[in-house]
Design a protein around this motif. Sequence first.
Motif, PDB file in Angstrom:
ATOM      1  N   GLY A  14       0.820  -1.213   0.000  1.00 46.58           N
ATOM      2  CA  GLY A  14       0.000   0.000   0.000  1.00 46.58           C
ATOM      3  C   GLY A  14       0.851   1.258   0.000  1.00 46.58           C
ATOM      4  O   GLY A  14       0.592   2.196  -0.777  1.00 46.58           O
ATOM      5  N   LEU A  15       1.873   1.289   0.836  1.00 51.33           N
ATOM      6  CA  LEU A  15       2.697   2.508   0.934  1.00 51.33           C
ATOM      7  C   LEU A  15       3.495   2.758  -0.354  1.00 51.33           C
ATOM      8  O   LEU A  15       3.585   3.896  -0.825  1.00 51.33           O
ATOM      9  CB  LEU A  15       3.649   2.428   2.129  1.00 51.33           C
ATOM     10  CG  LEU A  15       3.013   2.490   3.529  1.00 51.33           C
ATOM     11  CD1 LEU A  15       4.090   2.397   4.602  1.00 51.33           C
ATOM     12  CD2 LEU A  15       2.194   3.761   3.715  1.00 51.33           C
ATOM     13  N   SER A  16       4.080   1.701  -0.918  1.00 50.69           N
ATOM     14  CA  SER A  16       4.866   1.892  -2.154  1.00 50.69           C
ATOM     15  C   SER A  16       3.948   2.366  -3.280  1.00 50.69           C
ATOM     16  O   SER A  16       4.313   3.242  -4.073  1.00 50.69           O
ATOM     17  CB  SER A  16       5.545   0.584  -2.590  1.00 50.69           C
ATOM     18  OG  SER A  16       6.223  -0.013  -1.520  1.00 50.69           O
ATOM     19  N   THR A  17       2.745   1.775  -3.336  1.00 57.64           N
ATOM     20  CA  THR A  17       1.807   2.150  -4.392  1.00 57.64           C
ATOM     21  C   THR A  17       1.325   3.589  -4.200  1.00 57.64           C
ATOM     22  O   THR A  17       1.245   4.369  -5.159  1.00 57.64           O
ATOM     23  CB  THR A  17       0.613   1.164  -4.407  1.00 57.64           C
ATOM     24  OG1 THR A  17       1.125  -0.149  -4.593  1.00 57.64           O
ATOM     25  CG2 THR A  17      -0.363   1.497  -5.519  1.00 57.64           C
ATOM     26  N   THR A 304      10.084  -7.792  -1.962  1.00 56.12           N
ATOM     27  CA  THR A 304      10.825  -8.135  -3.178  1.00 56.12           C
ATOM     28  C   THR A 304      10.111  -7.675  -4.453  1.00 56.12           C
ATOM     29  O   THR A 304      10.745  -7.440  -5.477  1.00 56.12           O
ATOM     30  CB  THR A 304      11.016  -9.671  -3.209  1.00 56.12           C
ATOM     31  OG1 THR A 304      11.608 -10.068  -1.970  1.00 56.12           O
ATOM     32  CG2 THR A 304      11.874 -10.131  -4.347  1.00 56.12           C
ATOM     33  N   LEU A 305       8.778  -7.586  -4.378  1.00 56.85           N
ATOM     34  CA  LEU A 305       7.996  -7.222  -5.566  1.00 56.85           C
ATOM     35  C   LEU A 305       7.291  -5.884  -5.403  1.00 56.85           C
ATOM     36  O   LEU A 305       6.443  -5.502  -6.217  1.00 56.85           O
ATOM     37  CB  LEU A 305       6.956  -8.327  -5.846  1.00 56.85           C
ATOM     38  CG  LEU A 305       7.542  -9.703  -6.177  1.00 56.85           C
ATOM     39  CD1 LEU A 305       6.451 -10.779  -6.180  1.00 56.85           C
ATOM     40  CD2 LEU A 305       8.236  -9.678  -7.536  1.00 56.85           C
ATOM     41  N   SER A 306       7.647  -5.141  -4.343  1.00 50.03           N
ATOM     42  CA  SER A 306       6.850  -3.965  -3.988  1.00 50.03           C
ATOM     43  C   SER A 306       6.860  -2.884  -5.070  1.00 50.03           C
ATOM     44  O   SER A 306       5.800  -2.376  -5.470  1.00 50.03           O
ATOM     45  CB  SER A 306       7.335  -3.381  -2.653  1.00 50.03           C
ATOM     46  OG  SER A 306       8.733  -3.119  -2.676  1.00 50.03           O
ATOM     47  N   TRP A 307       8.020  -2.531  -5.566  1.00 44.76           N
ATOM     48  CA  TRP A 307       8.058  -1.433  -6.546  1.00 44.76           C
ATOM     49  C   TRP A 307       7.525  -1.869  -7.898  1.00 44.76           C
ATOM     50  O   TRP A 307       6.901  -1.069  -8.618  1.00 44.76           O
ATOM     51  CB  TRP A 307       9.471  -0.855  -6.654  1.00 44.76           C
ATOM     52  CG  TRP A 307       9.801  -0.059  -5.441  1.00 44.76           C
ATOM     53  CD1 TRP A 307      10.684  -0.391  -4.455  1.00 44.76           C
ATOM     54  CD2 TRP A 307       9.178   1.168  -5.029  1.00 44.76           C
ATOM     55  NE1 TRP A 307      10.656   0.556  -3.465  1.00 44.76           N
ATOM     56  CE2 TRP A 307       9.752   1.517  -3.788  1.00 44.76           C
ATOM     57  CE3 TRP A 307       8.204   1.987  -5.582  1.00 44.76           C
ATOM     58  CZ2 TRP A 307       9.372   2.676  -3.101  1.00 44.76           C
ATOM     59  CZ3 TRP A 307       7.827   3.132  -4.899  1.00 44.76           C
ATOM     60  CH2 TRP A 307       8.411   3.462  -3.685  1.00 44.76           C
ATOM     61  N   GLY A 308       7.739  -3.134  -8.234  1.00 43.35           N
ATOM     62  CA  GLY A 308       7.138  -3.650  -9.471  1.00 43.35           C
ATOM     63  C   GLY A 308       5.619  -3.568  -9.395  1.00 43.35           C
ATOM     64  O   GLY A 308       4.946  -3.224 -10.374  1.00 43.35           O
ATOM     65  N   THR A 309       5.086  -3.869  -8.208  1.00 42.56           N
ATOM     66  CA  THR A 309       3.638  -3.785  -8.017  1.00 42.56           C
ATOM     67  C   THR A 309       3.164  -2.343  -8.157  1.00 42.56           C
ATOM     68  O   THR A 309       2.183  -2.051  -8.853  1.00 42.56           O
ATOM     69  CB  THR A 309       3.266  -4.312  -6.613  1.00 42.56           C
ATOM     70  OG1 THR A 309       3.735  -5.652  -6.501  1.00 42.56           O
ATOM     71  CG2 THR A 309       1.771  -4.259  -6.377  1.00 42.56           C
ATOM     72  N   VAL A 313       0.418  -0.976 -10.858  1.00 41.68           N
ATOM     73  CA  VAL A 313      -0.852  -0.317 -10.499  1.00 41.68           C
ATOM     74  C   VAL A 313      -0.907   1.054 -11.172  1.00 41.68           C
ATOM     75  O   VAL A 313      -1.934   1.441 -11.749  1.00 41.68           O
ATOM     76  CB  VAL A 313      -0.999  -0.193  -8.967  1.00 41.68           C
ATOM     77  CG1 VAL A 313      -2.207   0.661  -8.612  1.00 41.68           C
ATOM     78  CG2 VAL A 313      -1.125  -1.577  -8.333  1.00 41.68           C
ATOM     79  N   ALA A 314       0.209   1.772 -11.126  1.00 50.06           N
ATOM     80  CA  ALA A 314       0.228   3.102 -11.753  1.00 50.06           C
ATOM     81  C   ALA A 314      -0.039   2.989 -13.244  1.00 50.06           C
ATOM     82  O   ALA A 314      -0.783   3.807 -13.820  1.00 50.06           O
ATOM     83  CB  ALA A 314       1.578   3.775 -11.498  1.00 50.06           C
ATOM     84  N   ALA A 315       0.525   1.952 -13.883  1.00 50.14           N
ATOM     85  CA  ALA A 315       0.298   1.786 -15.329  1.00 50.14           C
ATOM     86  C   ALA A 315      -1.167   1.468 -15.615  1.00 50.14           C
ATOM     87  O   ALA A 315      -1.741   1.944 -16.599  1.00 50.14           O
ATOM     88  CB  ALA A 315       1.207   0.670 -15.866  1.00 50.14           C
ATOM     89  N   LEU A 316      -1.788   0.673 -14.746  1.00 48.45           N
ATOM     90  CA  LEU A 316      -3.212   0.359 -14.950  1.00 48.45           C
ATOM     91  C   LEU A 316      -4.064   1.625 -14.886  1.00 48.45           C
ATOM     92  O   LEU A 316      -5.097   1.720 -15.532  1.00 48.45           O
ATOM     93  CB  LEU A 316      -3.696  -0.629 -13.876  1.00 48.45           C
ATOM     94  CG  LEU A 316      -3.314  -2.101 -14.062  1.00 48.45           C
ATOM     95  CD1 LEU A 316      -3.703  -2.913 -12.817  1.00 48.45           C
ATOM     96  CD2 LEU A 316      -4.000  -2.680 -15.295  1.00 48.45           C
ATOM     97  N   LEU A 317      -3.619   2.575 -14.082  1.00 49.40           N
ATOM     98  CA  LEU A 317      -4.406   3.802 -13.898  1.00 49.40           C
ATOM     99  C   LEU A 317      -4.084   4.878 -14.928  1.00 49.40           C
ATOM    100  O   LEU A 317      -4.757   5.904 -14.977  1.00 49.40           O
ATOM    101  CB  LEU A 317      -4.199   4.364 -12.490  1.00 49.40           C
ATOM    102  CG  LEU A 317      -4.861   3.571 -11.362  1.00 49.40           C
ATOM    103  CD1 LEU A 317      -4.612   4.228 -10.018  1.00 49.40           C
ATOM    104  CD2 LEU A 317      -6.362   3.441 -11.607  1.00 49.40           C
TER     105      LEU A 317
END
Length: 318
Positions: A14-17, A304-309, A313-317
């Motif tokens: 949540g925080l990284s996103t 390990t996958l936080s920034w990729g996630t 999410v940003a790309a989806l938006l």
Amino acid sequence: MSDRVAVIGAGVIGLSTALELAAKGRDVTVLADADSLESTSAVAGAVWFPYAAERSAAVDAMLATTLERFRRIVADHPEAGVDLRTGVIVERSPEPDRSWTAWVDATAVDASELEAIELPAGATGLRTTVPLATMSLYLPWLRERCAGLGVRFERRAVDDVDALARAFDVAVVAAGVRSGSLLGDDASVVPIRGQVVRVENPGVTEFVIDDDDPAGLTYVLPRRDCLVLGGTHEVGATSLEPAPAIEAGILERCARLVPAVAGAPIVSRAVGLRPGRERLRIEEVPGRALRSIAAYGHGGSGMTLSWGTAERVAALLE
Ligand SMILES: Cc1cc2nc3c(=O)[nH]c(=O)nc-3n(C[C@H](O)[C@H](O)[C@H](O)COP(=O)(O)OP(=O)(O)OC[C@H]3O[C@@H](n4cnc5c(N)ncnc54)[C@H](O)[C@@H]3O)c2cc1C
């Protein structure tokens, strides 16, 4: 007017996103029913290493993205609590999965090359240098960066995502192990209980991970504030109480692997429920009262996958 985005969850996802979306100029509010330091993310080791999560080409791209973002954080923000740490991944199978080494320097080692570590009989190892986060520093740092970009934080439980449509245009569900039940359309999230014990560091500088130890997942991770000793991988277990018998086993296995940790004074104990799911769920959820994006299912690889996630999410938006 910019879309008003609610991110449900103040763990590492949540925080990284939230930070990624705010950096792209979005109006973001994080809704969470507990402090970040009470989340599963705060229990994590937290080392960049793929464990107990989907492996696929898409996830591999997220591994690479996250590694690169952490490298930049290490270089530019020493206060964030992330360090590049050298350590050993113990390998016990004749054909270990080394695909993750595509993005790091990793060298095979044998027992004779190791002094502080006792490689189990028959095991080999791989020495590598990867990011390791002191979550007690990193999560507050993420939160502070969010606040600096105007992200608002509300302490509250969300029990109905659709009800957020009154105040928000978009909901990002990053509620970890509770995400599936919150959305109500996904019963496939399974808690994978992990218990750790934190001890004073007697001077261990390298991490060691032996995830195939037949006696149980075993790791020794030097954070800035302590040494994290683990662990367990209990599928379906949900007790958040540290179990003394399990802790005794962790201490025994870790001391066998890294003799220096024997008798180190205990600082604290913790349990977290990894959000286990066969596949990561990062996608639009159709049919909701507001645009909704799922961002969960990271199992043992949330850091390990936080920034990729966050980037997905940003790309989806976009
Ligand atoms: C012992 C252990 C060791 C680990 N080691 C590592 C490691 O070395 N490296 C690694 O990458 N990963 C590791 N992990 C896995 C990692 O911790 C998880 O993958 C990660 O924490 C998942 O993050 P998350 O943000 O999805 O969930 P969480 O951290 O669980 O955060 C969920 C958030 O959602 C909020 N929330 C939930 N439901 C609601 C609701 N209804 N309303 C409002 N708020 C809600 C919670 O308050 C919380 O803020 C480890 C896990 C454990 C248990």
